[in-house]
Design an enzyme around this catalytic site. Structure first.
Site, mmCIF file in Angstrom:
data_model
loop_
_atom_site.group_PDB
_atom_site.id
_atom_site.type_symbol
_atom_site.label_atom_id
_atom_site.label_comp_id
_atom_site.label_asym_id
_atom_site.label_seq_id
_atom_site.Cartn_x
_atom_site.Cartn_y
_atom_site.Cartn_z
ATOM 1 N N LYS A 1 0.866 -1.189 0.000
ATOM 2 C CA LYS A 1 0.000 0.000 0.000
ATOM 3 C C LYS A 1 0.890 1.223 0.000
ATOM 4 O O LYS A 1 2.043 1.154 0.454
ATOM 5 C CB LYS A 1 -0.904 0.030 1.237
ATOM 6 C CG LYS A 1 -2.160 0.868 1.066
ATOM 7 C CD LYS A 1 -3.221 0.117 0.274
ATOM 8 C CE LYS A 1 -4.478 0.909 0.105
ATOM 9 N NZ LYS A 1 -5.557 0.067 -0.454
HETATM 10 P P1 NAD Z 1 -12.900 7.623 -3.556
HETATM 11 O O1 NAD Z 1 -11.910 8.666 -3.171
HETATM 12 O O2 NAD Z 1 -13.208 7.448 -5.001
HETATM 13 O O3 NAD Z 1 -14.293 7.915 -2.793
HETATM 14 C C1 NAD Z 1 -14.356 8.042 -1.407
HETATM 15 C C2 NAD Z 1 -15.775 8.471 -1.058
HETATM 16 O O4 NAD Z 1 -15.891 8.494 0.355
HETATM 17 C C3 NAD Z 1 -16.134 9.870 -1.551
HETATM 18 O O5 NAD Z 1 -17.482 9.882 -1.979
HETATM 19 C C4 NAD Z 1 -15.981 10.723 -0.301
HETATM 20 O O6 NAD Z 1 -16.779 11.905 -0.319
HETATM 21 C C5 NAD Z 1 -16.456 9.740 0.743
HETATM 22 N N1 NAD Z 1 -16.011 10.077 2.096
HETATM 23 C C6 NAD Z 1 -14.779 10.434 2.508
HETATM 24 N N2 NAD Z 1 -14.796 10.713 3.824
HETATM 25 C C7 NAD Z 1 -16.067 10.524 4.247
HETATM 26 C C8 NAD Z 1 -16.731 10.667 5.484
HETATM 27 N N3 NAD Z 1 -16.059 11.060 6.575
HETATM 28 N N4 NAD Z 1 -18.051 10.383 5.545
HETATM 29 C C9 NAD Z 1 -18.740 9.998 4.462
HETATM 30 N N5 NAD Z 1 -18.161 9.850 3.253
HETATM 31 C C10 NAD Z 1 -16.841 10.107 3.143
HETATM 32 O O7 NAD Z 1 -12.395 6.263 -2.889
HETATM 33 P P2 NAD Z 1 -12.780 4.791 -3.337
HETATM 34 O O8 NAD Z 1 -11.755 4.316 -4.294
HETATM 35 O O9 NAD Z 1 -14.226 4.748 -3.684
HETATM 36 O O10 NAD Z 1 -12.495 3.992 -1.986
HETATM 37 C C11 NAD Z 1 -13.464 3.908 -0.943
HETATM 38 C C12 NAD Z 1 -13.064 2.795 0.006
HETATM 39 O O11 NAD Z 1 -13.004 1.548 -0.707
HETATM 40 C C13 NAD Z 1 -11.689 2.948 0.652
HETATM 41 O O12 NAD Z 1 -11.727 2.377 1.934
HETATM 42 C C14 NAD Z 1 -10.792 2.122 -0.242
HETATM 43 O O13 NAD Z 1 -9.610 1.705 0.418
HETATM 44 C C15 NAD Z 1 -11.725 0.966 -0.531
HETATM 45 N N6 NAD Z 1 -11.379 0.206 -1.721
HETATM 46 C C16 NAD Z 1 -11.319 0.812 -2.923
HETATM 47 C C17 NAD Z 1 -11.017 0.041 -4.046
HETATM 48 C C18 NAD Z 1 -11.016 0.646 -5.423
HETATM 49 O O14 NAD Z 1 -11.030 -0.115 -6.396
HETATM 50 N N7 NAD Z 1 -11.029 1.948 -5.576
HETATM 51 C C19 NAD Z 1 -10.758 -1.329 -3.917
HETATM 52 C C20 NAD Z 1 -10.840 -1.909 -2.660
HETATM 53 C C21 NAD Z 1 -11.169 -1.133 -1.565
#
Ligand code: NAD
Length: 438
Positions: free
Chosen positions: A128
């Site tokens: 990571k």
């Molecule tokens: P992203 O940056 O595209 O979106 C994050 C979202 O969370 C946004 O809508 C943001 O406004 C919201 N957010 C942030 N802080 C917040 C809060 N305090 N309260 C409510 N909403 C909040 O990120 P992502 O890629 O969608 O990732 C989201 C989660 O999924 C993370 O934990 C990431 O590690 C996990 N994840 C992502 C992927 C991927 O393919 N992108 C894969 C596995 C896991």
């Protein structure tokens, strides 16, 4: 020890009476991850030395990332790249840009990747990385300079056989393209498969962007079916409307679920009759947030989990459901699209209340599985048909879910514990086969 401290679980600090409503709880993700590693190792009855190895990340690299801002000033950001355990293959894991990022958080997320890649049985170890920065405050040019300089800082770690980054919170395929380009320029030639989640034009894969969400939905379906509940008509709350939460809301709605509330960093919206996800996405495109959506009532994001619902899907950040939120949560099924959203203390509350939790290392593994397929195609120099990618993704997720579900029943433990057991057994087998050098 004061009573509050005695009551405290790893990963969660003492209840903070000063904490304003809606503010994130003080949370130590690496302490929480270590607690879960120890629990999984104990249940799997692996040798003590395996536990010891997994409690120590193999490599934690911190880099300074100086960036000249548009106004001429140089600001030095801090970045990290962590290899948690590489016994099963090259490091795999996303790159996160976030203003509150810490080394401990990156280590915890890397450890999650060690376990996640093992749960879906793909040949990677856990990695990571990220930079502590607020990308919303940076211009596009500044973001590109930051990405390229960070890439140079960690370049000696990267390579298709060593470490393969992907997008995470606040990074996307554009950032991955800059990363790929910087590595190619440093190497003086193309390095296919050094990063996944790239644009199609530079070796990416069409189904990558929605793969995490589609894997989560696969788990929602499988869990509901195992619990003897239908998919159609289930009321779902989703926290996060980004790369995972947004396609997830669409997929859930098209599966017949009622998405009754969605929150993002700026606010939340609620409609017990079901939100029109297409209209919500259009509103978020226009305004940058789900807040203020005309098709729903304004909701305090701190009240999200208390909304009347059947399924809760955290898809934002870790530590999103703490002990008190777990008490208030109405859904009977939690599917962790985000990494580490339920604290260990909240896990205990949910278990006591009979709420089923599909853990992150299973639920959101569709993303890394798609990354594996992208990496494999880059290395083969041959593009697979989309139908093949979709079929393999679905099969991988379904098999992983069934393996974990059956293991949970056999051992009489939670899905989180069972997923941990499946993962540490596979990592332990790799460690045993390799032995300890020298
Ligand atoms: P992203 O940056 O595209 O979106 C994050 C979202 O969370 C946004 O809508 C943001 O406004 C919201 N957010 C942030 N802080 C917040 C809060 N305090 N309260 C409510 N909403 C909040 O990120 P992502 O890629 O969608 O990732 C989201 C989660 O999924 C993370 O934990 C990431 O590690 C996990 N994840 C992502 C992927 C991927 O393919 N992108 C894969 C596995 C896991």
């Amino acid at each position: 020890m004061c009573p509050a401290a005695e009551d405290r679980r790893a990963g969660e600090t003492a209840e903070d009476p000063e904490r304003p409503p809606g503010a994130p709880p003080a949370y130590d993700p690496w302490a929480a991850a270590k607690e879960r590693i120890v629990a999984a190792c104990r249940l799997a009855k692996v040798p003590e030395e395996v536990t010891a190895v997994l409690l120590h990340p193999e490599r934690v690299v911190e880099v300074a990332v100086p960036v000249r801002l548009d106004r001429g000033e140089v600001v030095v950001f801090t970045g990290w790249r962590v290899h948690h355990n590489l016994a099963r293959g090259p490091a795999k894991g996303g790159i996160r840009f976030h203003p509150a990022l810490t080394a401990g958080e990156v280590v915890a997320l890397a450890a999650d990747m060690t376990l996640k890649t093992a749960v879906v049985d793909i040949p990677f170890g856990g990695g990571k990385g990220g930079v502590r920065c607020d990308p919303a405050a940076l211009s596009l040019g500044e973001l590109e300079r930051l990405t390229r300089r960070y890439t140079v800082g960690i370049a000696s770690l990267l390579g298709p056989d060593r470490d393969v980054p992907a997008p995470d919170v606040n990074t996307d395929e554009r950032v991955m393209a800059w990363l790929q380009d910087t590595v190619d320029l440093l190497q003086g030639g193309a390095v296919p498969g050094v990063v996944t989640g790239k644009p199609l034009a530079v070796g990416g894969m069409r189904l990558h962007s929605g793969a995490t969400a589609s894997g989560v939905v696969r788990c929602v379906r499988a869990a509901l079916s195992a619990l003897g509940r239908p998919v159609a008509g289930q009321r779902v709350v989703v926290q996060g409307f980004g790369k995972v939460g947004r396609p997830l809301a669409f997929l859930l709605a098209s599966a017949g679920c009622r998405v009754v509330a969605v929150a993002d960093v700026a606010g939340a919206t609620w409609n017990p009759a079901g939100l029109d996800v297409g209209a919500l996405a259009a509103h978020a495109d226009r305004t940058g947030s789900v807040a203020g959506f005309a098709g729903g009532a304004a909701l305090d994001p701190a009240e999200l989990w208390a909304v009347e619902a059947d399924v809760a899907v955290p898809a934002a950040l870790e530590g999103a459901i703490d002990r008190s939120q777990a008490e208030a949560l109405r859904a009977r099924l939690v599917v962790e699209a985000a990494n580490g959203p339920v604290t260990p203390a909240a896990d205990e509350v949910l278990a006591r209340r009979g709420v089923t939790v599909v853990p992150d290392i299973l639920a959101n593994a569709g993303g890394v599985t798609a990354s594996y397929f992208e990496w494999a195609q880059n290395r083969q120099g041959y593009r697979w048909e989309e139908a093949l990618v979709a079929e393999r993704l679905g099969r991988t997720m379904d098999e992983a879910f069934q393996t974990v579900w059956v293991r949970a029943e056999d051992l009489g433990v939670s899905l989180r514990d069972a997923a941990g057991v499946v993962a540490v057994e596979r990592v332990a087998a790799a460690l045993e086969a390799r032995g300890v050098f020298p």
